[in-house]
Scaffold this active site. Structure first.
Site, PDB file in Angstrom:
ATOM      1  CG  ASP A  30      -2.157   0.863   1.064  1.00 13.82           C
ATOM      2  OD1 ASP A  30      -2.002   2.077   0.832  1.00 13.82           O
ATOM      3  OD2 ASP A  30      -3.255   0.317   1.148  1.00 13.82           O
ATOM      4  CD  GLN A  70     -10.832   7.394  -6.805  1.00 10.99           C
ATOM      5  OE1 GLN A  70     -11.251   7.713  -5.675  1.00 10.99           O
ATOM      6  NE2 GLN A  70     -11.646   7.193  -7.821  1.00 10.99           N
ATOM      7  CE1 TYR A 135     -14.128   3.030  -7.742  1.00  6.63           C
ATOM      8  CE2 TYR A 135     -16.459   2.577  -8.077  1.00  6.63           C
ATOM      9  CZ  TYR A 135     -15.257   2.269  -7.477  1.00  6.63           C
ATOM     10  OH  TYR A 135     -15.176   1.201  -6.624  1.00  6.63           O
ATOM     11  CG  ASN A 164     -22.789   1.477  -1.840  1.00  5.72           C
ATOM     12  OD1 ASN A 164     -23.119   0.886  -2.853  1.00  5.72           O
ATOM     13  ND2 ASN A 164     -22.663   2.786  -1.789  1.00  5.72           N
ATOM     14  CB  VAL A 179     -23.509   7.709   2.140  1.00  4.71           C
ATOM     15  CG1 VAL A 179     -23.996   6.268   2.089  1.00  4.71           C
ATOM     16  CG2 VAL A 179     -24.578   8.608   2.700  1.00  4.71           C
ATOM     17  CB  ILE A 180     -22.223   4.257   6.316  1.00  7.97           C
ATOM     18  CG1 ILE A 180     -23.466   3.639   5.666  1.00  7.97           C
ATOM     19  CG2 ILE A 180     -22.089   3.850   7.790  1.00  7.97           C
ATOM     20  CD1 ILE A 180     -23.662   2.159   5.884  1.00  7.97           C
ATOM     21  NE  ARG A 262     -21.471  12.771  -3.472  1.00  9.92           N
ATOM     22  CZ  ARG A 262     -20.851  11.948  -2.644  1.00  9.92           C
ATOM     23  NH1 ARG A 262     -20.817  10.663  -2.877  1.00  9.92           N
ATOM     24  NH2 ARG A 262     -20.249  12.417  -1.570  1.00  9.92           N
TER      25      ARG A 262
HETATM   26  C1  UD1 Z   1     -19.745   3.253  -3.431  1.00 11.09           C
HETATM   27  C2  UD1 Z   1     -18.258   3.123  -3.155  1.00 11.09           C
HETATM   28  C3  UD1 Z   1     -17.541   2.545  -4.338  1.00 11.09           C
HETATM   29  C4  UD1 Z   1     -18.197   1.225  -4.674  1.00 11.09           C
HETATM   30  C5  UD1 Z   1     -19.668   1.451  -5.011  1.00 11.09           C
HETATM   31  C6  UD1 Z   1     -20.382   0.121  -5.317  1.00 11.09           C
HETATM   32  C7  UD1 Z   1     -17.326   4.651  -1.480  1.00 11.09           C
HETATM   33  C8  UD1 Z   1     -16.697   5.969  -1.220  1.00 11.09           C
HETATM   34  N1  UD1 Z   1     -17.683   4.416  -2.768  1.00 11.09           N
HETATM   35  O1  UD1 Z   1     -20.037   4.302  -4.375  1.00 11.09           O
HETATM   36  O2  UD1 Z   1     -16.165   2.358  -4.038  1.00 11.09           O
HETATM   37  O3  UD1 Z   1     -17.530   0.576  -5.719  1.00 11.09           O
HETATM   38  O4  UD1 Z   1     -20.295   2.027  -3.884  1.00 11.09           O
HETATM   39  O5  UD1 Z   1     -21.752   0.306  -5.443  1.00 11.09           O
HETATM   40  O6  UD1 Z   1     -17.478   3.847  -0.586  1.00 11.09           O
HETATM   41  N2  UD1 Z   1     -24.484  10.525  -0.382  1.00 11.09           N
HETATM   42  C9  UD1 Z   1     -25.203  11.485   0.327  1.00 11.09           C
HETATM   43  N3  UD1 Z   1     -24.536  12.233   1.249  1.00 11.09           N
HETATM   44  C10 UD1 Z   1     -23.190  12.072   1.526  1.00 11.09           C
HETATM   45  C11 UD1 Z   1     -22.484  11.087   0.810  1.00 11.09           C
HETATM   46  C12 UD1 Z   1     -23.157  10.337  -0.151  1.00 11.09           C
HETATM   47  O7  UD1 Z   1     -26.407  11.667   0.119  1.00 11.09           O
HETATM   48  O8  UD1 Z   1     -22.668  12.794   2.402  1.00 11.09           O
HETATM   49  C13 UD1 Z   1     -25.211   9.683  -1.358  1.00 11.09           C
HETATM   50  C14 UD1 Z   1     -24.585   9.665  -2.736  1.00 11.09           C
HETATM   51  O9  UD1 Z   1     -25.040  10.719  -3.525  1.00 11.09           O
HETATM   52  C15 UD1 Z   1     -25.069   8.286  -3.223  1.00 11.09           C
HETATM   53  C16 UD1 Z   1     -25.129   7.434  -1.962  1.00 11.09           C
HETATM   54  O10 UD1 Z   1     -25.164   8.349  -0.878  1.00 11.09           O
HETATM   55  O11 UD1 Z   1     -26.346   8.372  -3.793  1.00 11.09           O
HETATM   56  C17 UD1 Z   1     -23.922   6.533  -1.800  1.00 11.09           C
HETATM   57  O12 UD1 Z   1     -22.759   7.311  -2.006  1.00 11.09           O
HETATM   58  P1  UD1 Z   1     -21.293   6.788  -1.581  1.00 11.09           P
HETATM   59  O13 UD1 Z   1     -21.326   6.227  -0.239  1.00 11.09           O
HETATM   60  O14 UD1 Z   1     -20.316   7.878  -1.882  1.00 11.09           O
HETATM   61  O15 UD1 Z   1     -21.073   5.531  -2.535  1.00 11.09           O
HETATM   62  P2  UD1 Z   1     -21.309   5.231  -4.100  1.00 11.09           P
HETATM   63  O16 UD1 Z   1     -21.147   6.467  -4.913  1.00 11.09           O
HETATM   64  O17 UD1 Z   1     -22.580   4.450  -4.204  1.00 11.09           O
END
Ligand code: UD1
Length: 296
Positions: A30, A70, A135, A164, A179-180, A262
């Site tokens: 890493d 990434q 991505y 996720n 998001v979590i 997004r």
């Molecule tokens: C995630 C993973 C990615 C994986 C994919 C598989 C991360 C950072 N990304 O992408 O590596 O390959 O799942 O499905 O773990 N959101 C909010 N508020 C926030 C952050 C996010 O509303 O503060 C929403 C986003 O717009 C999205 C959802 O939550 O609709 C999930 O977002 P995020 O956790 O960033 O993951 P993915 O983009 O689904």
């Protein structure tokens, strides 16, 4: 078995090396030093794009598990070249080194983002793949390269497509975390949760431990060669439902702020995990309620 795990400082890799070190000789590669170093695991600081280093490490490995990537959709939108360098060229480099070193198995951690918006739900592994974000494209390219190395050079490849992934080991302060982690971090600081779009978009949140379990079921398993498996819980939750759960668990009065959707965001995604259940005997062990409780 001697196993090389790329990305051992990452969320998934850190749990993985901890588990594998119980029965195998494990080396992690890493760019960063692991925050949760596992006992008995040799860590090498370096780049998956460094061919000589990859060759040195693969030469001593029976199997390679490639988790380094990434991982942020958002970051891939703001810097698609960096995303491609890490996810496409980095993967290609590891595949080349693994093939030349004649490793007996290469497990590639792909992504559910390779499917794009589902044409039918639940999504099985044969679903068309039309990624929306840079991505999703880069993860799909990595997977396609991996299977092409299987077809061309006989490398025994398995691809796992996690939905996720979450765990307490994801950095809540990084804008690129899932998001979590973002919601829990804000809830703990009593700050409003940031919802992108109307919050009706759904995801299947799978605990890192369940992904580790699936990797374990694939390792050294001939039934996994040449195969791709969805890795989730099979249940979808909306971002609004997730926010409700986090607020309830925090025990605080926390509001929400709505932002624009997004770019490249998938709306609904529900996996069919029956193939992994049937072929590997995979059974997800942590449901979201139990997994979220770990954070509080
Ligand atoms: C995630 C993973 C990615 C994986 C994919 C598989 C991360 C950072 N990304 O992408 O590596 O390959 O799942 O499905 O773990 N959101 C909010 N508020 C926030 C952050 C996010 O509303 O503060 C929403 C986003 O717009 C999205 C959802 O939550 O609709 C999930 O977002 P995020 O956790 O960033 O993951 P993915 O983009 O689904």
């Amino acid at each position: 078995m001697k196993i090389l795990v790329t990305g051992d400082a990452g969320q998934l890799g850190s749990y993985l090396v901890g588990e594998l070190s119980k029965g195998h000789e494990v080396t992690g590669l890493d760019l960063r030093k692991p925050e949760h170093p596992a006992k008995g695991v040799r860590h090498v600081c370096g780049d998956i794009g460094d061919y000589r280093l990859a060759m040195d490490l693969c030469r001593h490995a029976d199997a390679v598990i490639h988790t380094a990537a990434q991982v942020s959709v958002d970051r891939s939108v703001s810097d698609p070249v960096l995303d491609a360098r890490e996810n496409i060229l980095g993967t290609l480099n590891m595949l080349e080194a693994a093939t030349k070193s004649m490793v007996s198995q290469f497990i590639y951690i792909s992504s559910a983002a390779t499917y794009g918006n589902p044409q039918k739900i639940p999504l099985d592994e044969g679903h068309p793949r039309e990624p929306l974000s840079p991505y999703g494209v880069s993860k799909l390219a990595g997977e396609n390269y991996a299977f092409a190395f299987g077809a061309t050079y006989g490398l025994k490849v398995t691809a796992i497509r996690p939905f996720n992934i979450y765990s307490v080991r994801q950095d809540p302060d990084s804008p690129y975390s899932g998001v979590i982690s973002r919601f829990v971090g804000r809830a703990k600081a009593a700050e409003p949760l940031t919802v992108h779009g109307d919050g009706t978009q759904t995801r299947d949140f799978v605990h890192a431990g369940d992904v580790v379990a699936m990797i374990g079921l694939c390792l050294g398993n001939p039934k996994a060669h040449g195969q791709a498996f969805n890795c989730g819980t099979g249940k979808a939750v909306s971002v609004n439902q997730l926010a409700d759960m986090v607020i309830k668990l925090s025990g605080k009065k926390i509001g929400r702020e709505n932002y624009e959707s997004r770019i490249g965001d998938i709306m609904h995604i529900i996996p069919d995990i029956s193939k992994a259940k049937k072929v590997l005997g995979y059974r997800p062990a942590t449901d979201l309620k139990k997994g979220l409780a770990e954070f509080f």
